[in-house]
Design an enzyme around this catalytic site. Sequence first.
Site, PDB file in Angstrom:
ATOM      1  N   LYS A  42       1.281  -6.849  -1.210  1.00 40.51           N
ATOM      2  CA  LYS A  42      -0.139  -6.959  -0.848  1.00 40.51           C
ATOM      3  C   LYS A  42      -0.570  -5.895   0.161  1.00 40.51           C
ATOM      4  O   LYS A  42      -1.230  -6.175   1.159  1.00 40.51           O
ATOM      5  CB  LYS A  42      -0.463  -8.355  -0.323  1.00 40.51           C
ATOM      6  CG  LYS A  42      -0.077  -9.492  -1.270  1.00 40.51           C
ATOM      7  CD  LYS A  42      -0.541  -9.263  -2.703  1.00 40.51           C
ATOM      8  CE  LYS A  42      -2.049  -9.213  -2.854  1.00 40.51           C
ATOM      9  NZ  LYS A  42      -2.460  -8.915  -4.252  1.00 40.51           N
ATOM     10  N   ALA A  44      -1.808  -2.786  -1.313  1.00 41.04           N
ATOM     11  CA  ALA A  44      -2.357  -1.823  -2.282  1.00 41.04           C
ATOM     12  C   ALA A  44      -1.246  -1.019  -2.938  1.00 41.04           C
ATOM     13  O   ALA A  44      -1.475   0.092  -3.430  1.00 41.04           O
ATOM     14  CB  ALA A  44      -3.384  -0.895  -1.634  1.00 41.04           C
ATOM     15  N   THR A  46       0.335  -1.559  -5.761  1.00 38.63           N
ATOM     16  CA  THR A  46       0.174  -1.380  -7.209  1.00 38.63           C
ATOM     17  C   THR A  46      -0.754  -0.205  -7.508  1.00 38.63           C
ATOM     18  O   THR A  46      -0.491   0.594  -8.414  1.00 38.63           O
ATOM     19  CB  THR A  46      -0.368  -2.664  -7.855  1.00 38.63           C
ATOM     20  OG1 THR A  46       0.554  -3.727  -7.625  1.00 38.63           O
ATOM     21  CG2 THR A  46      -0.551  -2.486  -9.361  1.00 38.63           C
ATOM     22  N   SER A  47      -1.838  -0.101  -6.757  1.00 34.07           N
ATOM     23  CA  SER A  47      -2.764   1.013  -6.958  1.00 34.07           C
ATOM     24  C   SER A  47      -2.076   2.348  -6.749  1.00 34.07           C
ATOM     25  O   SER A  47      -2.244   3.287  -7.530  1.00 34.07           O
ATOM     26  CB  SER A  47      -3.949   0.884  -5.989  1.00 34.07           C
ATOM     27  OG  SER A  47      -4.677  -0.293  -6.233  1.00 34.07           O
ATOM     28  N   HIS A  99      10.507   2.592  -6.864  1.00 35.56           N
ATOM     29  CA  HIS A  99       9.631   1.697  -6.095  1.00 35.56           C
ATOM     30  C   HIS A  99      10.043   0.252  -6.325  1.00 35.56           C
ATOM     31  O   HIS A  99      10.492  -0.125  -7.416  1.00 35.56           O
ATOM     32  CB  HIS A  99       8.163   1.905  -6.486  1.00 35.56           C
ATOM     33  CG  HIS A  99       7.836   1.477  -7.890  1.00 35.56           C
ATOM     34  ND1 HIS A  99       7.300   0.246  -8.186  1.00 35.56           N
ATOM     35  CD2 HIS A  99       7.979   2.114  -9.078  1.00 35.56           C
ATOM     36  CE1 HIS A  99       7.113   0.147  -9.493  1.00 35.56           C
ATOM     37  NE2 HIS A  99       7.526   1.267 -10.068  1.00 35.56           N
ATOM     38  N   HIS A 101      10.146  -3.993  -4.106  1.00 33.82           N
ATOM     39  CA  HIS A 101      10.035  -4.802  -2.883  1.00 33.82           C
ATOM     40  C   HIS A 101      11.412  -4.991  -2.253  1.00 33.82           C
ATOM     41  O   HIS A 101      11.992  -6.079  -2.285  1.00 33.82           O
ATOM     42  CB  HIS A 101       9.401  -6.152  -3.199  1.00 33.82           C
ATOM     43  CG  HIS A 101       8.005  -6.064  -3.714  1.00 33.82           C
ATOM     44  ND1 HIS A 101       7.035  -5.293  -3.104  1.00 33.82           N
ATOM     45  CD2 HIS A 101       7.395  -6.658  -4.771  1.00 33.82           C
ATOM     46  CE1 HIS A 101       5.895  -5.414  -3.770  1.00 33.82           C
ATOM     47  NE2 HIS A 101       6.086  -6.226  -4.781  1.00 33.82           N
ATOM     48  N   ARG A 123      -0.277  -2.681   6.169  1.00 32.64           N
ATOM     49  CA  ARG A 123      -1.635  -3.215   6.225  1.00 32.64           C
ATOM     50  C   ARG A 123      -1.797  -4.086   7.463  1.00 32.64           C
ATOM     51  O   ARG A 123      -0.816  -4.620   7.995  1.00 32.64           O
ATOM     52  CB  ARG A 123      -1.890  -4.036   4.957  1.00 32.64           C
ATOM     53  CG  ARG A 123      -3.314  -4.529   4.771  1.00 32.64           C
ATOM     54  CD  ARG A 123      -3.429  -5.245   3.434  1.00 32.64           C
ATOM     55  NE  ARG A 123      -4.790  -5.675   3.141  1.00 32.64           N
ATOM     56  CZ  ARG A 123      -5.155  -6.296   2.024  1.00 32.64           C
ATOM     57  NH1 ARG A 123      -4.246  -6.559   1.096  1.00 32.64           N
ATOM     58  NH2 ARG A 123      -6.411  -6.652   1.828  1.00 32.64           N
ATOM     59  N   SER A 131      -4.594 -12.089   1.956  1.00 31.81           N
ATOM     60  CA  SER A 131      -4.566 -11.613   0.578  1.00 31.81           C
ATOM     61  C   SER A 131      -3.436 -12.267  -0.200  1.00 31.81           C
ATOM     62  O   SER A 131      -3.613 -12.697  -1.346  1.00 31.81           O
ATOM     63  CB  SER A 131      -4.423 -10.089   0.558  1.00 31.81           C
ATOM     64  OG  SER A 131      -4.393  -9.602  -0.766  1.00 31.81           O
ATOM     65  N   LYS A 252     -10.827 -14.588  -3.022  1.00 30.55           N
ATOM     66  CA  LYS A 252     -10.366 -14.474  -1.631  1.00 30.55           C
ATOM     67  C   LYS A 252     -11.532 -14.717  -0.686  1.00 30.55           C
ATOM     68  O   LYS A 252     -12.582 -14.102  -0.815  1.00 30.55           O
ATOM     69  CB  LYS A 252      -9.754 -13.092  -1.385  1.00 30.55           C
ATOM     70  CG  LYS A 252      -9.180 -12.924   0.013  1.00 30.55           C
ATOM     71  CD  LYS A 252      -8.365 -11.650   0.122  1.00 30.55           C
ATOM     72  CE  LYS A 252      -9.230 -10.408  -0.034  1.00 30.55           C
ATOM     73  NZ  LYS A 252      -8.463  -9.176   0.157  1.00 30.55           N
TER      74      LYS A 252
END
Length: 315
Positions: A42, A44, A46-47, A99, A101, A123, A131, A252
Amino acid sequence: ERAIARHEVREIEQRHTVDGPRQDVALDEEDDVVIIYNRVPKTASTSFTNIAYDLCAKNKYHVLHINTTKNNPVMSLQDQVRFVKNVTSWKEMKPGFYHGHISYLDFAKFGVKKKPIYINVIRDPIERLVSYYYFLRFGDDYRPGLRRRKQGDKKTFDECVAAGGSDCAPEKLWLQIPFFCGHSSECWNVGSRWALEQAKYNLINEYFLVGVTEELEDFIMLLEAALPRFFRGATELYRTGKKSHLRKTTEKKLPTKETIAKLQQSEIWKMENEFYEFALEQFQFVRAHAVREKDGELYILAQNFFYEKIYPKSN
């Protein structure tokens, strides 16, 4: 059978000729590069990762997703050895962009000669937690049909905090520090001052660049300027591409000031926020020495160092 065997040998030889170098052939220095983006959930991620996927064919590198069982960010010792060996010796996948986690892994501990380049994005801690809270309940616009773990729970984040729920507890803020701290047990002890200091040390000494979600475009611009082998065309793609802002959490609701104030009373938030502010200051320092602003637009600085007084003089 002999005919089939000859056919298979020809296929293997053709793949080596067409797809890349053989294992025993040294790679060019420009191609012997691996980037690891150990993405925090969370933020960003993925973007940003979609940009790497969109550019890999054009810029001629490979993208690989590190998919761990149950998204466990800590690898077993034997998996650490396997992963380090794969990343450093898998020549067919170089240059490579990995990439996933996973928490930071120190390749130097395994005796490798050339370490990968680490990058990451973090973030604001409360924004990230909010989020993630709603993501577990409502999903996002990336895979809207996928059933999420907390689907059906209609309780808002504010209601969760007021009731002292476990999904919104201050302990859930403890994530970005351990992701940067690494695979030591103390990294995952919630509220550890040692983990915070280790995360800061790794961010400065082991990461090439760490951006923030709130300034993702500037992060991409800096990467394109510094690592064009991977990120040539990334800034324009982010500005104009359809996948730039792809993953948005559904339904959200922003927390109230009272909810934020309650979370900010915890020592865990203070430490996670200290790390975030530390990362933000470092990113802004790097950016200030790399770009200039003109008419509201940022421009990358040209080369500002030169060589002179070169001796001995050539004939």
